[in-house]
Design an enzyme around this catalytic site. Sequence first.
Site, PDB file in Angstrom:
ATOM      1  N   HIS A  46       0.850  16.474  27.242  1.00 27.45           N
ATOM      2  CA  HIS A  46       1.183  15.825  25.975  1.00 27.45           C
ATOM      3  C   HIS A  46       2.379  14.887  26.106  1.00 27.45           C
ATOM      4  O   HIS A  46       2.418  13.846  25.445  1.00 27.45           O
ATOM      5  CB  HIS A  46       1.428  16.886  24.908  1.00 27.45           C
ATOM      6  CG  HIS A  46       0.178  17.622  24.525  1.00 27.45           C
ATOM      7  ND1 HIS A  46       0.165  18.937  24.114  1.00 27.45           N
ATOM      8  CD2 HIS A  46      -1.127  17.213  24.522  1.00 27.45           C
ATOM      9  CE1 HIS A  46      -1.078  19.304  23.859  1.00 27.45           C
ATOM     10  NE2 HIS A  46      -1.877  18.282  24.101  1.00 27.45           N
ATOM     11  N   GLU A  69     -21.385  16.757  22.012  1.00 25.95           N
ATOM     12  CA  GLU A  69     -21.059  17.016  23.413  1.00 25.95           C
ATOM     13  C   GLU A  69     -20.020  16.014  23.913  1.00 25.95           C
ATOM     14  O   GLU A  69     -20.225  14.801  23.842  1.00 25.95           O
ATOM     15  CB  GLU A  69     -22.343  16.916  24.245  1.00 25.95           C
ATOM     16  CG  GLU A  69     -22.144  17.068  25.736  1.00 25.95           C
ATOM     17  CD  GLU A  69     -21.451  18.368  26.080  1.00 25.95           C
ATOM     18  OE1 GLU A  69     -20.265  18.310  26.506  1.00 25.95           O
ATOM     19  OE2 GLU A  69     -22.079  19.429  25.931  1.00 25.95           O
ATOM     20  N   GLY A  70     -18.903  16.517  24.416  1.00 23.88           N
ATOM     21  CA  GLY A  70     -17.809  15.646  24.852  1.00 23.88           C
ATOM     22  C   GLY A  70     -18.181  14.706  25.977  1.00 23.88           C
ATOM     23  O   GLY A  70     -17.650  13.596  26.071  1.00 23.88           O
ATOM     24  N   ASP A  86     -10.408  16.152  28.526  1.00 23.89           N
ATOM     25  CA  ASP A  86      -9.662  17.407  28.669  1.00 23.89           C
ATOM     26  C   ASP A  86     -10.577  18.601  28.356  1.00 23.89           C
ATOM     27  O   ASP A  86     -10.419  19.277  27.346  1.00 23.89           O
ATOM     28  CB  ASP A  86      -8.456  17.371  27.710  1.00 23.89           C
ATOM     29  CG  ASP A  86      -7.603  18.622  27.788  1.00 23.89           C
ATOM     30  OD1 ASP A  86      -7.651  19.309  28.821  1.00 23.89           O
ATOM     31  OD2 ASP A  86      -6.910  18.916  26.804  1.00 23.89           O
ATOM     32  N   GLU A  98     -15.324  17.053  19.105  1.00 23.51           N
ATOM     33  CA  GLU A  98     -15.232  18.480  19.413  1.00 23.51           C
ATOM     34  C   GLU A  98     -16.618  19.094  19.336  1.00 23.51           C
ATOM     35  O   GLU A  98     -17.330  18.924  18.346  1.00 23.51           O
ATOM     36  CB  GLU A  98     -14.279  19.181  18.441  1.00 23.51           C
ATOM     37  CG  GLU A  98     -14.217  20.683  18.590  1.00 23.51           C
ATOM     38  CD  GLU A  98     -13.941  21.150  20.019  1.00 23.51           C
ATOM     39  OE1 GLU A  98     -14.628  22.087  20.477  1.00 23.51           O
ATOM     40  OE2 GLU A  98     -13.049  20.566  20.690  1.00 23.51           O
ATOM     41  N   SER A 128      -3.456  17.230  21.184  1.00 20.20           N
ATOM     42  CA  SER A 128      -3.519  15.795  21.454  1.00 20.20           C
ATOM     43  C   SER A 128      -3.994  14.986  20.244  1.00 20.20           C
ATOM     44  O   SER A 128      -3.483  13.882  20.021  1.00 20.20           O
ATOM     45  CB  SER A 128      -4.397  15.518  22.678  1.00 20.20           C
ATOM     46  OG  SER A 128      -5.639  16.196  22.599  1.00 20.20           O
ATOM     47  N   HIS A 155     -12.671  16.197  24.161  1.00 19.30           N
ATOM     48  CA  HIS A 155     -12.690  17.644  23.900  1.00 19.30           C
ATOM     49  C   HIS A 155     -11.435  17.961  23.083  1.00 19.30           C
ATOM     50  O   HIS A 155     -10.455  18.494  23.592  1.00 19.30           O
ATOM     51  CB  HIS A 155     -12.698  18.433  25.200  1.00 19.30           C
ATOM     52  CG  HIS A 155     -13.890  18.163  26.078  1.00 19.30           C
ATOM     53  ND1 HIS A 155     -14.019  17.016  26.830  1.00 19.30           N
ATOM     54  CD2 HIS A 155     -15.008  18.903  26.320  1.00 19.30           C
ATOM     55  CE1 HIS A 155     -15.167  17.059  27.507  1.00 19.30           C
ATOM     56  NE2 HIS A 155     -15.782  18.192  27.217  1.00 19.30           N
TER      57      HIS A 155
END
Length: 279
Positions: free
Chosen positions: A18, A142-143, A163, A117, A99, A41
């Site tokens: 971060h 789906e990321g 991520d 997400e 994030s 994500h």
Amino acid sequence: MNYRHAFHAGNHADVFKHLTLTRLIALMSRKEQPFAYLDTHAGIGLYDLQGDQANRTGEYLEGIARLWDQDDLPPLTADYMKVLHEMNPDGQLRYYPGSPELARRLTRSQDRVLLNEKHPEDGVLLKDNMKGDRRVAVHLGEGWHVPRALLPVAEKRALMLIDPPFEQLDEMQRCAASLKEAVGRMRQTVAAIWYPVKDQRMLRRFYQDLAGTGAPKLLRVELLVHPLATPNSLNGSGLAIANPPWGLEEELRELLPWLSKKLGQTQGGWQMDWLIAES
């Protein structure tokens, strides 16, 4: 999926990730031209460190809690700590930004925040946490599909964080594939992949895959809290950053020695090099 980031919120890996994200946003904000922030994500966006999940592991005590009351914070931590103090105005460390919340608070009025997400319950919480900001769009899917679905962006500048939870054995390969697709669709995308530093054999393959993505340039940065050879341990974490904005490498060389001393557990350390040097 049984992963919940709330168990790990504010740990050493979050602080490193971060802090770097805040510097990426700051450096991209030097130009007036807008940019889009993409989070593949995203999680739920913000976390209660006094909640059951965070308290069960207490990982934040070895992360953000080590920085909270320090009086020797480098100037480069100012944006990160400003958000934390805004979220905890009584001076007691309780709430921690994921994030999405950092991006929402630190991007400008002309920028967009595009969050994804997969987990349905977390997606509902993310939407609730982000409501009221018209610059933010939350996608539930789906990321790994984000580069294909959202790139290129109208702004012509993009910052993307990849991520994943790293629960599946193929997720490092999928990270590299996502980066390859991102730069294939929008070559100038600034893309940061977070990854755990744990299994050295898997990491060597991962580095090879990253080097083959065709990114114009790719910076590898790792923060260690244990020696690399420590078995069965999260020894640290890394960020592979494609197209890092000018100035980031210099800033990280200033930040990482300090951060490794603050967050090191059995042994702190850091390393940085180019997996793909600019041609």
